[in-house]
Enzyme design. Sequence first.
Site, PDB file in Angstrom:
ATOM      1  N   LYS A 114      13.144  30.573  63.767  1.00 31.81           N
ATOM      2  CA  LYS A 114      11.831  30.197  63.253  1.00 31.81           C
ATOM      3  C   LYS A 114      11.563  30.817  61.887  1.00 31.81           C
ATOM      4  O   LYS A 114      10.989  30.184  61.012  1.00 31.81           O
ATOM      5  CB  LYS A 114      10.722  30.634  64.219  1.00 31.81           C
ATOM      6  N   LYS A 197      16.742  19.155  72.310  1.00 28.17           N
ATOM      7  CA  LYS A 197      15.750  19.124  73.381  1.00 28.17           C
ATOM      8  C   LYS A 197      14.497  18.397  72.913  1.00 28.17           C
ATOM      9  O   LYS A 197      14.115  18.518  71.750  1.00 28.17           O
ATOM     10  CB  LYS A 197      15.363  20.572  73.737  1.00 28.17           C
ATOM     11  N   LYS A 200       7.824  19.653  71.426  1.00 31.41           N
ATOM     12  CA  LYS A 200       6.459  19.258  71.105  1.00 31.41           C
ATOM     13  C   LYS A 200       6.099  19.592  69.672  1.00 31.41           C
ATOM     14  O   LYS A 200       5.063  19.187  69.183  1.00 31.41           O
ATOM     15  CB  LYS A 200       5.454  19.853  72.084  1.00 31.41           C
TER      16      LYS A 200
END
Length: 330
Positions: A114, A197, A200
Amino acid sequence: MQSGRRVFSGIQPSGNLHLGNYLGAINNWVRQQEEYDNFFCIVDLHALTVPQDPKELRAKTREVAALYLAAGIDPERCVIFRQSQVPEHAELTWLLNCVARFGELSRMTQFKDKAQRGGTETASVALFDYPVLMAADILLYNAHSVPVGEDQRQHLELTRTLARRFNHLYGETFVVPEPMILETGARVMALDDPEAKMSKSSPSPGSYIALLDEPETVRRKVRRAKTDSGSEVKAILEKPAITNLLDIYAGMTGRSVPEIEERYAGKGYGDLKKDLGEVVAEGLLPLRERALELLDDPAELDGILEDGAERARAAARPTLASARTRMGLG
Ligand code: TRP
């Protein structure tokens, strides 16, 4: 009958809850709620580790709560609450910060991923500390079991390390939790990239089916989902996209993959997608309608969260108090 074993899990109120969250997590929680003593937390403090629009964060928090309830999580049986309403989470984080090591946090792959995206220089200190807050979530409730996806394994391992270290330094205080890595449906992949994956936070809405998507949108997204070369409907290694569609089909209907393959013998990808669009759109419809109903009455939702927070505080308070005392505070 409740076994007395305590389960804690959390989900961030950022982005849109999607089919992967439903088949991989929420659906399992619903099935297990009779068996365990459950705490399901909406981790809004975790969401704040990256920039959030305040209005959006508040709205998403209610949305997650509404979807939990609409999916069948019973607020009498389970404690559903938002993290920020239980100040014990932030306080225990500070205490655990004093036993966590800079080196071990530097090795967290999620932080590295991140932080790399936006540049380490501008990543928030909170993003670095994210795993310690997660450890505090779990340890406050003396949870035995933590259902999470594979991607959270390293954070769970750190939680165990911190619990053991604290117990060793200050005396038995925390239960050392076990990960419960979710297998069934845990790996719903992106519709536009079967190697990734379903996420969201994906910038491309076509890659996921949001639980609040309109039925027509669901059908369209399934219709546009990526497929593989060839034409046979088979869940094989060389066909990751078709395998994903078959897994979703199985997850939504409870049928087995071979059974579904058989049904599409001699038919093509188009037939599979057409039916799957219907299966998912129809399957999610009651969930969506119930959630929208709940969202129509924010005061009622807030009341449920308030009640959950109170019960969570009652469970968290004694654990925090003993950690404080053992460390020489109070
Ligand atoms: N980090 C978890 C995730 O992204 C969310 C989370 C926060 C969590 N606190 C938790 C999960 C405690 C389980 C237990 O999926």
